[in-house]
Motif scaffolding. Structure first.
Motif, PDB file in Angstrom:
ATOM      1  N   LYS A  16       0.950  -1.120  -0.072  1.00  0.00           N
ATOM      2  CA  LYS A  16      -0.001  -0.058   0.239  1.00  0.00           C
ATOM      3  C   LYS A  16       0.910   1.194   0.145  1.00  0.00           C
ATOM      4  O   LYS A  16       0.421   2.252  -0.743  1.00  0.00           O
ATOM      5  CB  LYS A  16      -1.055   0.008   1.282  1.00  0.00           C
ATOM      6  N   GLU A  17       1.779   1.290   0.515  1.00  0.00           N
ATOM      7  CA  GLU A  17       2.865   2.233   0.705  1.00  0.00           C
ATOM      8  C   GLU A  17       3.570   2.769  -0.720  1.00  0.00           C
ATOM      9  O   GLU A  17       3.566   3.599  -1.024  1.00  0.00           O
ATOM     10  CB  GLU A  17       4.044   2.095   1.653  1.00  0.00           C
ATOM     11  N   VAL A  18       3.870   1.767  -1.311  1.00  0.00           N
ATOM     12  CA  VAL A  18       4.407   1.708  -2.778  1.00  0.00           C
ATOM     13  C   VAL A  18       3.417   2.269  -3.731  1.00  0.00           C
ATOM     14  O   VAL A  18       3.295   2.928  -4.663  1.00  0.00           O
ATOM     15  CB  VAL A  18       5.174   0.412  -3.035  1.00  0.00           C
ATOM     16  N   GLY A  19       2.010   1.443  -3.279  1.00  0.00           N
ATOM     17  CA  GLY A  19       1.128   2.119  -4.181  1.00  0.00           C
ATOM     18  C   GLY A  19       0.642   3.572  -4.133  1.00  0.00           C
ATOM     19  O   GLY A  19       0.323   3.949  -5.201  1.00  0.00           O
ATOM     20  N   ALA A  20       0.910   4.179  -3.042  1.00  0.00           N
ATOM     21  CA  ALA A  20       0.536   5.394  -2.608  1.00  0.00           C
ATOM     22  C   ALA A  20       1.842   6.383  -3.354  1.00  0.00           C
ATOM     23  O   ALA A  20       1.394   7.311  -4.159  1.00  0.00           O
ATOM     24  CB  ALA A  20       0.389   5.938  -1.433  1.00  0.00           C
ATOM     25  N   PHE A  21       2.781   5.787  -3.620  1.00  0.00           N
ATOM     26  CA  PHE A  21       3.743   6.560  -4.372  1.00  0.00           C
ATOM     27  C   PHE A  21       3.562   6.340  -5.803  1.00  0.00           C
ATOM     28  O   PHE A  21       3.726   7.457  -6.653  1.00  0.00           O
ATOM     29  CB  PHE A  21       5.255   5.755  -4.009  1.00  0.00           C
ATOM     30  N   ILE A  22       3.219   4.939  -6.403  1.00  0.00           N
ATOM     31  CA  ILE A  22       2.787   5.083  -7.715  1.00  0.00           C
ATOM     32  C   ILE A  22       1.633   6.018  -7.852  1.00  0.00           C
ATOM     33  O   ILE A  22       1.464   6.814  -9.022  1.00  0.00           O
ATOM     34  CB  ILE A  22       2.359   3.735  -7.871  1.00  0.00           C
ATOM     35  N   ARG A  23       0.593   6.154  -7.190  1.00  0.00           N
ATOM     36  CA  ARG A  23      -0.677   7.064  -7.648  1.00  0.00           C
ATOM     37  C   ARG A  23      -0.197   8.584  -7.311  1.00  0.00           C
ATOM     38  O   ARG A  23      -0.740   9.136  -8.138  1.00  0.00           O
ATOM     39  CB  ARG A  23      -1.587   6.974  -6.229  1.00  0.00           C
ATOM     40  N   VAL A  46       9.223   4.985 -12.526  1.00  0.00           N
ATOM     41  CA  VAL A  46       8.227   4.856 -11.678  1.00  0.00           C
ATOM     42  C   VAL A  46       8.385   3.101 -11.182  1.00  0.00           C
ATOM     43  O   VAL A  46       8.510   2.657  -9.960  1.00  0.00           O
ATOM     44  CB  VAL A  46       6.871   5.172 -11.706  1.00  0.00           C
ATOM     45  N   ASP A  47       8.521   2.520 -12.183  1.00  0.00           N
ATOM     46  CA  ASP A  47       8.627   0.878 -11.960  1.00  0.00           C
ATOM     47  C   ASP A  47       9.963   0.719 -11.201  1.00  0.00           C
ATOM     48  O   ASP A  47       9.912  -0.063 -10.222  1.00  0.00           O
ATOM     49  CB  ASP A  47       8.782   0.260 -13.280  1.00  0.00           C
ATOM     50  N   LYS A  48      11.162   1.504 -11.663  1.00  0.00           N
ATOM     51  CA  LYS A  48      12.340   1.219 -10.703  1.00  0.00           C
ATOM     52  C   LYS A  48      12.626   1.569  -9.621  1.00  0.00           C
ATOM     53  O   LYS A  48      13.051   1.028  -8.668  1.00  0.00           O
ATOM     54  CB  LYS A  48      13.380   1.864 -11.993  1.00  0.00           C
ATOM     55  N   GLU A  49      11.815   2.741  -9.289  1.00  0.00           N
ATOM     56  CA  GLU A  49      12.061   3.310  -7.969  1.00  0.00           C
ATOM     57  C   GLU A  49      11.066   2.664  -7.058  1.00  0.00           C
ATOM     58  O   GLU A  49      11.485   2.231  -5.703  1.00  0.00           O
ATOM     59  CB  GLU A  49      11.464   4.699  -8.139  1.00  0.00           C
ATOM     60  N   SER A  50       9.900   2.066  -7.380  1.00  0.00           N
ATOM     61  CA  SER A  50       9.050   1.370  -6.720  1.00  0.00           C
ATOM     62  C   SER A  50       9.613  -0.080  -6.305  1.00  0.00           C
ATOM     63  O   SER A  50       9.614  -0.386  -5.255  1.00  0.00           O
ATOM     64  CB  SER A  50       7.701   0.949  -7.646  1.00  0.00           C
ATOM     65  N   GLU A  51      10.424  -0.538  -7.153  1.00  0.00           N
ATOM     66  CA  GLU A  51      11.108  -1.955  -7.099  1.00  0.00           C
ATOM     67  C   GLU A  51      12.205  -1.577  -6.001  1.00  0.00           C
ATOM     68  O   GLU A  51      12.481  -2.463  -5.123  1.00  0.00           O
ATOM     69  CB  GLU A  51      11.770  -2.424  -8.285  1.00  0.00           C
ATOM     70  N   ARG A  52      12.997  -0.820  -6.004  1.00  0.00           N
ATOM     71  CA  ARG A  52      13.819  -0.299  -4.928  1.00  0.00           C
ATOM     72  C   ARG A  52      13.298  -0.214  -3.462  1.00  0.00           C
ATOM     73  O   ARG A  52      13.850  -0.785  -2.692  1.00  0.00           O
ATOM     74  CB  ARG A  52      14.666   0.992  -5.551  1.00  0.00           C
ATOM     75  N   MET A  99      -4.833   4.558 -17.452  1.00  0.00           N
ATOM     76  CA  MET A  99      -5.991   3.664 -17.259  1.00  0.00           C
ATOM     77  C   MET A  99      -5.663   2.394 -16.201  1.00  0.00           C
ATOM     78  O   MET A  99      -4.563   2.048 -16.101  1.00  0.00           O
ATOM     79  CB  MET A  99      -6.608   3.154 -18.444  1.00  0.00           C
ATOM     80  N   ALA A 100      -6.812   2.042 -15.628  1.00  0.00           N
ATOM     81  CA  ALA A 100      -6.636   0.790 -14.607  1.00  0.00           C
ATOM     82  C   ALA A 100      -6.511  -0.491 -15.717  1.00  0.00           C
ATOM     83  O   ALA A 100      -7.401  -0.607 -16.579  1.00  0.00           O
ATOM     84  CB  ALA A 100      -7.691   1.000 -13.624  1.00  0.00           C
ATOM     85  N   PRO A 101      -6.389  -1.707 -15.011  1.00  0.00           N
ATOM     86  CA  PRO A 101      -5.576  -1.834 -13.520  1.00  0.00           C
ATOM     87  C   PRO A 101      -4.203  -1.582 -13.799  1.00  0.00           C
ATOM     88  O   PRO A 101      -3.566  -2.127 -14.858  1.00  0.00           O
ATOM     89  CB  PRO A 101      -6.295  -3.067 -12.961  1.00  0.00           C
ATOM     90  N   TYR A 102      -3.496  -1.218 -12.677  1.00  0.00           N
ATOM     91  CA  TYR A 102      -2.032  -1.514 -12.436  1.00  0.00           C
ATOM     92  C   TYR A 102      -1.903  -1.993 -10.803  1.00  0.00           C
ATOM     93  O   TYR A 102      -2.539  -1.494 -10.104  1.00  0.00           O
ATOM     94  CB  TYR A 102      -1.199  -0.480 -12.907  1.00  0.00           C
ATOM     95  N   CYS A 103      -0.954  -2.699 -10.658  1.00  0.00           N
ATOM     96  CA  CYS A 103      -0.614  -3.245  -9.635  1.00  0.00           C
ATOM     97  C   CYS A 103       0.788  -3.399  -9.022  1.00  0.00           C
ATOM     98  O   CYS A 103       1.464  -3.551  -9.862  1.00  0.00           O
ATOM     99  CB  CYS A 103      -1.165  -4.922  -9.345  1.00  0.00           C
ATOM    100  N   VAL A 104       1.030  -3.538  -7.645  1.00  0.00           N
ATOM    101  CA  VAL A 104       2.014  -3.920  -7.008  1.00  0.00           C
ATOM    102  C   VAL A 104       2.120  -5.195  -6.450  1.00  0.00           C
ATOM    103  O   VAL A 104       0.993  -5.555  -5.838  1.00  0.00           O
ATOM    104  CB  VAL A 104       2.263  -2.789  -5.575  1.00  0.00           C
ATOM    105  N   CYS A 105       3.062  -6.020  -7.012  1.00  0.00           N
ATOM    106  CA  CYS A 105       2.872  -7.550  -6.942  1.00  0.00           C
ATOM    107  C   CYS A 105       4.105  -8.142  -6.013  1.00  0.00           C
ATOM    108  O   CYS A 105       5.290  -7.861  -6.390  1.00  0.00           O
ATOM    109  CB  CYS A 105       2.712  -8.359  -8.012  1.00  0.00           C
ATOM    110  N   ILE A 106       3.762  -8.744  -4.915  1.00  0.00           N
ATOM    111  CA  ILE A 106       5.003  -9.392  -4.028  1.00  0.00           C
ATOM    112  C   ILE A 106       4.517 -10.626  -3.706  1.00  0.00           C
ATOM    113  O   ILE A 106       3.511 -10.929  -3.287  1.00  0.00           O
ATOM    114  CB  ILE A 106       4.950  -8.466  -2.847  1.00  0.00           C
ATOM    115  N   GLY A 107       5.296 -11.697  -4.083  1.00  0.00           N
ATOM    116  CA  GLY A 107       5.150 -12.955  -3.941  1.00  0.00           C
ATOM    117  C   GLY A 107       6.373 -13.700  -2.928  1.00  0.00           C
ATOM    118  O   GLY A 107       7.319 -13.381  -3.225  1.00  0.00           O
ATOM    119  N   LEU A 108       6.099 -14.628  -2.104  1.00  0.00           N
ATOM    120  CA  LEU A 108       7.283 -15.320  -1.430  1.00  0.00           C
ATOM    121  C   LEU A 108       7.043 -16.727  -1.722  1.00  0.00           C
ATOM    122  O   LEU A 108       5.912 -17.238  -1.600  1.00  0.00           O
ATOM    123  CB  LEU A 108       7.218 -14.923  -0.004  1.00  0.00           C
TER     124      LEU A 108
END
Length: 267
Positions: A16-23, A46-52, A99-108
């Motif tokens: 959610k924090e990264v999503g707020a940055f993207i928004r 935006v992709d690269k900074e979000s990943e960092r 346009m939507a959707p776009y997502c932050v995705c994290i899996g373990l």
């Protein structure tokens, strides 16, 4: 390793924090800051900074885990006992065009299975999540797959990967078989969102080839724990690489496999 529920809570907050940055960045985004990775395949700062941001926090959450990330802002290691699989912005073309959707995705995952999945759909402010042994949720509401019993009654999503020459022959025959023989066909432009939409019953099936682990990993456990099924087109595990991804409500899974087999035989 720490309890999965504790890890999941921290990953949810991070997404959610990264999503707020993207928004925030979308509000001032300019097309001149887009880079081209391949034919019609885009990436931005935006992709690269979000990943960092994600990688830095995940290293603190679980220091012993390795990474497989789309933008490779850290060393990738697919052969580790524990691996974070990250797509910082799934649906970059959607993001770039507003346009939507776009997502932050994290899996373990460990060597055998996916343990945690978190997918945050930024525009709708929907946080899909689950972990091994848990139910599946969007925000705090439990979700379950839809109840379509046949492909004829199914609302289906088909992805459009960048491997046009490889995918197009199969795609055209698949659409020919489904168009008019299912409720309807859609494409949303974000694989992880589409998998999560199967998990919560908005779609009954999603199918795509030539994508990557970060396009499917997080959503797969959400789908599984919502009662759905993900395999490759033969019922196997090649979905884990993204080579072939078939996600369904489970009830129509075998019928979709049979359809894929028939389409392949016609190529």
């Amino acid at each position: 390793m720490r309890p999965l529920n504790e890890i999941t809570e921290e990953v949810k907050a991070l997404a959610k924090e990264v999503g707020a940055f993207i928004r925030e960045q979308r509000n001032c985004f300019s097309l001149d800051r887009v880079e081209v990775k391949g034919s019609h395949d885009y990436v931005s700062y935006v992709d690269k900074e979000s990943e960092r941001m994600i990688v830095k926090r995940l290293k603190a959450i679980l220091p012993e885990a390795a990474f497989v990330t789309e933008e490779q802002t850290t060393e990738n290691d697919a052969d580790a006992d524990l691996t974070w699989i990250v797509d910082p912005l799934d649906g970059t073309s959607n993001f770039v065009h507003g346009m939507a959707p776009y997502c932050v995705c994290i899996g373990l995952r460990d060597r055998d299975e996916v343990l945690v999945g978190v997918v945050y759909e930024v525009v709708a402010d929907e946080l899909f999540w689950s972990y091994k042994g848990a139910k599946a949720y969007v925000n705090d509401k439990e979700i379950q797959v839809g109840q379509a019993q046949t492909v004829n009654d199914a609302f289906i999503c088909i992805g459009y990967p960048y491997n046009v020459a490889d995918w197009k022959p199969f795609l055209l025959k698949l659409v020919d078989r489904l168009y008019g023989n299912s409720i309807s066909i859609r494409n949303l432009g974000s694989a992880q969102a589409e998998i999560c939409y199967v998990a919560c019953g908005r779609f009954d099936a999603y199918i795509e080839s030539y994508i990557k682990p970060w396009d499917v990993t997080a959503g797969s456990i959400i789908l599984k724990n919502a009662g759905g099924c993900m395999t490759d087109y033969s019922g196997g595990r090649r979905w884990e690489s993204g080579e072939e991804a078939l996600a369904t409500n489970g009830l129509i899974h075998q019928e979709m496999i049979d359809l894929c087999r028939e389409v392949k035989s016609e190529l």
